[in-house]
Write a protein that holds these residues in place. Structure first.
Motif, PDB file in Angstrom:
ATOM      1  N   TYR A 119       0.832  -1.206   0.000  1.00  0.00           N
ATOM      2  CA  TYR A 119       0.000   0.000   0.000  1.00  0.00           C
ATOM      3  C   TYR A 119       0.868   1.259   0.000  1.00  0.00           C
ATOM      4  O   TYR A 119       1.885   1.317   0.700  1.00  0.00           O
TER       5      TYR A 119
ATOM      6  N   LEU B  30     -13.803   4.941  12.360  1.00  0.00           N
ATOM      7  CA  LEU B  30     -14.177   4.890  10.943  1.00  0.00           C
ATOM      8  C   LEU B  30     -15.692   4.760  10.867  1.00  0.00           C
ATOM      9  O   LEU B  30     -16.320   4.248  11.809  1.00  0.00           O
TER      10      LEU B  30
ATOM     11  N   GLU C 172     -16.645   2.332   5.758  1.00  0.00           N
ATOM     12  CA  GLU C 172     -15.195   2.464   5.558  1.00  0.00           C
ATOM     13  C   GLU C 172     -14.465   1.283   6.211  1.00  0.00           C
ATOM     14  O   GLU C 172     -13.506   0.735   5.661  1.00  0.00           O
ATOM     15  N   ALA C 173     -14.939   0.920   7.408  1.00  0.00           N
ATOM     16  CA  ALA C 173     -14.302  -0.179   8.140  1.00  0.00           C
ATOM     17  C   ALA C 173     -14.474  -1.503   7.407  1.00  0.00           C
ATOM     18  O   ALA C 173     -13.610  -2.369   7.440  1.00  0.00           O
TER      19      ALA C 173
ATOM     20  N   HIS D   5     -14.768  -1.766   4.156  1.00  0.00           N
ATOM     21  CA  HIS D   5     -14.229  -1.713   2.792  1.00  0.00           C
ATOM     22  C   HIS D   5     -13.074  -2.706   2.652  1.00  0.00           C
ATOM     23  O   HIS D   5     -12.228  -2.817   3.551  1.00  0.00           O
TER      24      HIS D   5
ATOM     25  N   THR E 250      -9.480  -1.941   3.776  1.00  0.00           N
ATOM     26  CA  THR E 250      -9.169  -1.696   5.192  1.00  0.00           C
ATOM     27  C   THR E 250      -8.720  -2.990   5.856  1.00  0.00           C
ATOM     28  O   THR E 250      -9.467  -3.969   5.885  1.00  0.00           O
TER      29      THR E 250
ATOM     30  N   LEU F  53      -4.232  -0.823  12.626  1.00  0.00           N
ATOM     31  CA  LEU F  53      -5.122  -0.572  11.502  1.00  0.00           C
ATOM     32  C   LEU F  53      -4.339   0.026  10.327  1.00  0.00           C
ATOM     33  O   LEU F  53      -3.412   0.811  10.539  1.00  0.00           O
TER      34      LEU F  53
ATOM     35  N   VAL G  84      -5.384   1.905   6.668  1.00  0.00           N
ATOM     36  CA  VAL G  84      -6.443   2.418   5.785  1.00  0.00           C
ATOM     37  C   VAL G  84      -5.764   3.296   4.738  1.00  0.00           C
ATOM     38  O   VAL G  84      -5.539   4.483   4.962  1.00  0.00           O
TER      39      VAL G  84
ATOM     40  N   LYS H 268      -6.470   7.089   3.625  1.00  0.00           N
ATOM     41  CA  LYS H 268      -6.540   8.137   4.649  1.00  0.00           C
ATOM     42  C   LYS H 268      -5.152   8.516   5.143  1.00  0.00           C
ATOM     43  O   LYS H 268      -4.213   7.729   5.025  1.00  0.00           O
TER      44      LYS H 268
ATOM     45  N   LYS I  91      -4.787   7.968  10.923  1.00  0.00           N
ATOM     46  CA  LYS I  91      -5.937   7.078  11.135  1.00  0.00           C
ATOM     47  C   LYS I  91      -5.492   5.648  11.446  1.00  0.00           C
ATOM     48  O   LYS I  91      -6.278   4.845  11.936  1.00  0.00           O
ATOM     49  N   GLY I  92      -4.231   5.325  11.119  1.00  0.00           N
ATOM     50  CA  GLY I  92      -3.734   3.960  11.289  1.00  0.00           C
ATOM     51  C   GLY I  92      -3.325   3.678  12.718  1.00  0.00           C
ATOM     52  O   GLY I  92      -2.140   3.536  13.049  1.00  0.00           O
TER      53      GLY I  92
ATOM     54  N   ASN J 116      -9.427  11.900   4.757  1.00  0.00           N
ATOM     55  CA  ASN J 116      -9.126  11.312   3.453  1.00  0.00           C
ATOM     56  C   ASN J 116      -8.000  12.098   2.793  1.00  0.00           C
ATOM     57  O   ASN J 116      -8.024  13.339   2.796  1.00  0.00           O
TER      58      ASN J 116
END
Ligand SMILES: Nc1nc2c(c(=O)[nH]1)N[C@H]1C(S)=C(S)[C@@H](COP(=O)(O)O)O[C@H]1N2
Ligand SMILES: [Mo]
Length: 315
Positions: free
Chosen positions: A125, A189, A193-194, A196, A199, A220, A222, A225, A229-230, A261
């Motif tokens: 990613y 989230l 979104e969670a 998706h 994720t 986490l 994502v 984002k 957020k991770g 985002n």
């Protein structure tokens, strides 16, 4: 100081069973105190972890492992980017358990064995920090949706809240006079979104279990984002009806929104988000001239989640 690990066994030679055996040996060593002798902050991350290819790969050069594990944000260990690697030696990521509760039919607690038993995938990613640096990281993990399915969210559940462990004895950033954030670190989230498929809950990076500085044993990821957020070292996941608190949003709501985002058109109040500095080999400093992509390049997959929303107001 930069810590290096022995070359990993190629993934193709590792069976899930052998990965499990190595992890069991690691836990046994840890119980006997042997881990203290290993390169400290890499203790947990030194174990091979098998995973099948997850089918996501932007085909961009990987950020070197040495950078991924030495340039980190993890304020529980200090606010400097070298602090997490240098000051997480006392952190014990095993044994561990993640409590999943709130608006679910079947609340549950998952220990490390149960987390490792999910079907692990390697996914490369693009990651983009709100501070305008980015990396390309080979994570190992499984879709968060797989875990949510087990606990059977109720119809009233609209959001998912996450919480990091609080352990001042093991986390120097959580003790002392100056504490940069209120603890526990929390994130959230929206449920869609969670759920998706992009994720994931990550248990490893670069073919091994997560080093402490990257959020051992479970964090986490994502990828569309901003990095904050991770949330790392997760101990609790709670399904809620109302939008949960997010640590950085609580600290500075005008600078860090709930959605976070990646969006080159919405600047942070103190700097532009139009470009970024891709970390790669040469350390932190480089040219900050790579264009930042809408949703970090994952627009085809995730833009529909935000159809009709004003992304400048919901930043
Ligand atoms: N618990 C916790 N999680 C956290 C943070 C933190 O300070 N505490 N920092 C966040 C930020 S700002 C970033 S950019 C990413 C960095 O993850 P990495 O070090 O694995 O690249 O972790 C996020 N998760
Ligand atoms: Mo970040």
């Amino acid at each position: 100081m930069r810590l290096y690990r022995p070359a990993p066994i190629p993934g193709s030679e590792i069976t899930p069973e052998s990965a499990w055996i190595m992890r069991r040996d690691l836990l046994r060593l840890g119980a006997a105190g042997g881990l203290a002798l290993a390169a400290p902050s890499l203790a947990f991350g030194a174990t091979e972890l098998a995973a099948k290819p997850g089918g996501y790969d932007p085909k961009e050069p990987l950020t070197p492992e040495a950078d991924v594990t030495s340039i980190n944000n993890f304020y529980e260990f200090g606010t400097g980017k070298a602090d997490p690697a240098e000051k997480s030696a006392d952190f014990k990521p095993a044994p561990w358990s993640v409590k999943v509760d709130g608006l679910v039919g079947k609340p549950a607690e998952f220990d490390l064995d149960q987390l490792m038993a999910f079907e692990l995938e390697e996914r490369v990613y693009r990651m983009r920090c709100v501070e305008a640096w980015s990396m390309v990281i080979p994570w190992i993990g499984f879709p968060l949706s797989a875990l949510l399915d087990r606990v059977e969210p109720l119809g009233s559940a609209k959001y998912v809240a996450f919480e990091t462990v609080v352990r001042p004895e093991e986390m120097p950033g959580q003790r002392g006079v100056f504490q940069p954030l209120p603890w526990p670190y929390v994130e959230g989230l929206r449920l869609d979104e969670a759920r998706h498929p992009l994720t994931i809950l990550s248990l490893g990076v670069y073919g091994k279990t997560l080093p402490n500085q990257n959020g051992a044993p479970v964090r986490l990821v994502v990828p569309w984002k901003y990095g904050f957020k991770g949330i790392k070292s997760i101990v609790r996941i709670t399904l809620t009806e109302d939008e949960p608190a997010s640590t950085w949003n609580k600290m500075a709501p005008n600078e860090y929104g709930f959605y976070a985002n990646v969006n080159p058109e919405v600047d942070h109040p103190r700097w532009s988000q139009a470009t970024e500095n891709r970390i790669g080999g040469g350390g932190f400093f480089g040219s900050n001239d790579r264009p930042t992509l809408m949703f970090n390049g994952y627009g085809d997959e995730v833009a529909s989640l935000y159809a009709g929303m004003d992304l400048k107001a919901n930043f």
